[in-house]
Design a protein around this motif. Structure first.
Motif, short mmCIF file in Angstrom:
data_model
loop_
_atom_site.label_atom_id
_atom_site.label_comp_id
_atom_site.label_asym_id
_atom_site.label_seq_id
_atom_site.Cartn_x
_atom_site.Cartn_y
_atom_site.Cartn_z
N LYS A 1 1.07 -0.76 0.01
CA LYS A 1 0.01 0.04 -0.28
C LYS A 1 0.47 0.82 -0.21
CE LYS A 1 -4.35 -1.74 2.21
NZ LYS A 1 -4.73 -1.43 3.71
N VAL A 2 1.83 1.35 0.91
CA VAL A 2 3.14 2.59 0.67
C VAL A 2 3.43 2.28 -0.37
CG1 VAL A 2 4.79 3.29 1.78
CG2 VAL A 2 3.78 2.17 3.70
N VAL A 3 4.01 1.54 -1.54
CA VAL A 3 5.00 1.73 -2.35
C VAL A 3 3.26 2.50 -3.36
CG1 VAL A 3 5.57 0.01 -4.58
CG2 VAL A 3 6.17 -0.66 -2.03
N ARG A 4 2.60 1.49 -3.77
CA ARG A 4 1.35 2.42 -4.23
C ARG A 4 1.03 3.70 -4.41
NH1 ARG A 4 -1.58 -2.61 -3.72
NH2 ARG A 4 -2.73 -1.59 -2.65
N ALA A 5 1.24 3.87 -3.11
CA ALA A 5 1.47 5.21 -2.52
C ALA A 5 1.93 6.30 -2.91
CB ALA A 5 1.01 5.49 -0.81
N GLY A 6 3.07 5.87 -2.84
CA GLY A 6 4.00 6.43 -3.54
C GLY A 6 4.35 6.85 -4.74
N MET A 7 3.75 6.05 -5.73
CA MET A 7 3.45 6.82 -7.23
C MET A 7 5.12 6.29 -7.53
SD MET A 7 0.75 6.66 -7.99
CE MET A 7 0.51 7.33 -9.63
N GLY A 8 6.70 5.54 -6.96
CA GLY A 8 7.20 6.14 -8.02
C GLY A 8 8.38 6.21 -6.97
N ALA A 9 8.08 7.41 -6.04
CA ALA A 9 8.91 8.48 -5.13
C ALA A 9 9.53 7.55 -4.53
CB ALA A 9 8.27 8.79 -4.07
N HIS A 10 9.11 6.23 -4.10
CA HIS A 10 10.35 5.54 -3.27
C HIS A 10 12.30 5.24 -4.25
CE1 HIS A 10 6.96 3.96 -1.60
NE2 HIS A 10 7.46 3.31 -0.78
N PHE A 11 11.69 5.16 -5.57
CA PHE A 11 12.82 4.96 -6.67
C PHE A 11 14.20 6.14 -6.66
CE2 PHE A 11 9.43 2.16 -7.94
CZ PHE A 11 9.87 1.72 -8.07
N GLY A 12 13.92 7.24 -6.31
CA GLY A 12 14.44 7.51 -5.86
C GLY A 12 14.95 8.37 -4.74
N LEU A 13 14.97 7.58 -3.65
CA LEU A 13 14.83 8.27 -1.58
C LEU A 13 15.56 7.43 -1.05
CD1 LEU A 13 10.88 8.82 -0.75
CD2 LEU A 13 13.00 10.58 -1.21
N GLN A 14 16.26 7.61 -0.59
CA GLN A 14 17.10 6.16 0.75
C GLN A 14 16.03 6.39 1.82
OE1 GLN A 14 21.11 6.27 1.52
NE2 GLN A 14 21.31 7.44 3.02
N LEU A 15 15.95 4.99 1.84
CA LEU A 15 15.28 4.70 3.05
C LEU A 15 15.29 3.58 4.12
CD1 LEU A 15 12.04 3.77 0.22
CD2 LEU A 15 12.28 6.42 1.48
N VAL A 16 15.74 4.77 4.73
CA VAL A 16 15.55 3.95 6.24
C VAL A 16 14.97 4.08 7.28
CG1 VAL A 16 17.76 3.41 7.81
CG2 VAL A 16 18.34 5.39 5.94
N GLU A 17 14.75 1.85 7.30
CA GLU A 17 13.78 1.94 8.65
C GLU A 17 14.18 1.56 10.13
OE1 GLU A 17 10.20 0.00 6.64
OE2 GLU A 17 11.33 -1.29 6.01
N GLY A 18 12.19 1.01 10.97
CA GLY A 18 12.77 0.56 11.73
C GLY A 18 14.42 1.50 13.03
N LEU A 19 14.20 2.79 13.15
CA LEU A 19 15.37 3.28 13.78
C LEU A 19 14.75 3.78 15.30
CD1 LEU A 19 16.29 5.61 10.55
CD2 LEU A 19 17.77 3.45 11.93
N SER A 20 15.61 4.00 16.08
CA SER A 20 15.02 3.89 17.60
C SER A 20 15.42 6.13 17.24
CB SER A 20 15.94 3.70 18.09
OG SER A 20 16.97 4.00 18.45
N VAL A 21 14.37 6.21 18.30
CA VAL A 21 14.65 7.58 18.43
C VAL A 21 16.52 8.21 18.60
CG1 VAL A 21 14.64 9.77 20.19
CG2 VAL A 21 12.86 8.24 19.51
N GLU A 22 16.80 7.14 19.82
CA GLU A 22 18.65 7.16 19.67
C GLU A 22 19.50 7.32 18.45
OE1 GLU A 22 16.32 6.24 23.17
OE2 GLU A 22 16.75 5.33 21.57
#
Length: 257
Positions: A154-175
C-alpha cells in the motif's frame, strides 16, 4: 527479447510467492523483493535506471503494452487475467507487473536533507509524504520503529514511484537519530512558531509525528525548532500528509540556491 513463459496453474510456485509479496506488508523483508503493479510504477522504476528481476504480463497485456516494458526483464511470464487478479492488490488488476530486487540496506547519511517519520500508521499518509519528500529535494527518509512498513504494497502504491529516488532507512530508534548532523524541526498543531514566520534551517530534518499523538516527547526535546501551520479556516488540525507537503515546500522555496 526473451520469449515469455506461460503460467497456467494457480498453484504455480512463483505465483504463490508473488501473492505473499503483493499482499503481506512485511513479506519484502523476508524475500528481499517488491511487487510493482501497473504501467506507472514499472516506468518509474525504469526512469531511475533500475531493472526488474522478472516481469509478468496478462495474455492481452503482452501484446498491448509498449515494447520497452517487454524488453527490460531477463525473465518474462504470461498468465491469464484471472491469475493476475489472484496476485493483485488492485480492484482492477493491471496488465503488467515487475518484481524488483531491493538494494542493500542503506546507511543513514548524517548531513542529508531528511524527513523523519515518527510512528505514522496510515500507509496512504506515508506514501504521500514520500512523494512530497522526493518532489521537494529531501532525499533521505528515516522511519522510527512503529511506522508503517515503507516498502509495504500500500505504501509503494501511494508513493507512485517516489521510493526509487529516495534513501529509505526504517526500524530506527530515537537514539539512532543522534547521528544526524542537521537540525531537527518538529511540527505541532497547537504550539511553536507559525510557519510563515519561522527561519527554517537548511538542510534540516523535518519530523512528522503520529497521526493522533503527534511527535513523541523524546524527539520533540531534541528539536531546534517547533513550527505550526496557520489555519485561518479554524480546523483543529491538518492531515499528516498535507501538513508534510506544506512544510517541505516551505523549506524548498527558502533553501539557498
Amino acid at each position: 527479447m526473451n520469449a515469455p513463459t506461460t503460467i497456467s496453474s494457480r498453484d504455480n510456485p512463483l505465483l504463490k510467492r508473488l501473492r505473499v509479496l503483493a499482499q503481506d506488508n512485511a513479506a519484502y523483508r523476508k524475500q528481499g523483493q517488491v511487487w510493482l503493479e501497473g504501467d506507472h510504477l514499472c516506468r518509474a522504476l525504469l526512469a531511475r535506471d533500475h531493472k526488474p528481476a522478472l516481469a509478468l504480463f496478462t495474455e492481452d497485456g503482452w501484446h498491448r503494452v509498449a515494447p520497452d516494458l517487454r524488453h527490460v526483464a531477463s525473465k518474462n511470464h504470461v498468465l491469464s487475467s484471472s491469475l493476475m487478479k489472484s496476485i493483485s492488490g488492485l480492484e482492477s488488476p493491471a496488465e503488467v507487473g515487475f518484481v524488483w530486487d531491493l538494494p542493500s540496506a542503506p546507511v543513514l547519511q548524517p548531513a542529508q536533507a531528511t524527513v523523519v517519520l515518527d510512528r505514522l500508521q496510515d500507509a496512504g499518509n506515508v506514501g504521500s509524504i514520500l512523494r512530497s519528500a522526493a518532489a521537494f529535494g529531501f532525499k533521505q527518509v528515516l522511519a522510527i520503529k512503529g511506522t508503517a512498513a515503507l516498502w509495504s504494497p500500500k505504501v509503494v502504491r501511494a508513493g507512485m514511484g517516489a521510493h526509487f529516488g529516495l534513501q529509505l532507512v526504517e526500524g530506527l530508534s530515537v537514539e539512532d537519530l543522534s547521528a544526524l548532523r542537521v537540525p531537527l524541526v518538529v511540527t505541532s498543531s497547537h504550539q511553536g512558531v507559525l510557519l510563515p514566520q519561522a527561519e527554517l534551517p537548511y538542510p534540516c530534518a523535518w519530523v512528522m509525528g503520529h497521526e493522533g499523538q503527534g511527535v513523541g516527547e523524546a524527539l520533540a526535546a531534541q528539536a531546534r525548532l517547533s513550527v505550526r501551520i496557520p489555519q485561518p479556516g479554524g480546523e483543529e488540525s491538518l492531515n499528516a500528509a498535507a501538513a508534510a507537503a506544506i512544510c517541505l515546500y516551505a523549506s524548498a522555496v527558502g533553501a539557498p540556491g
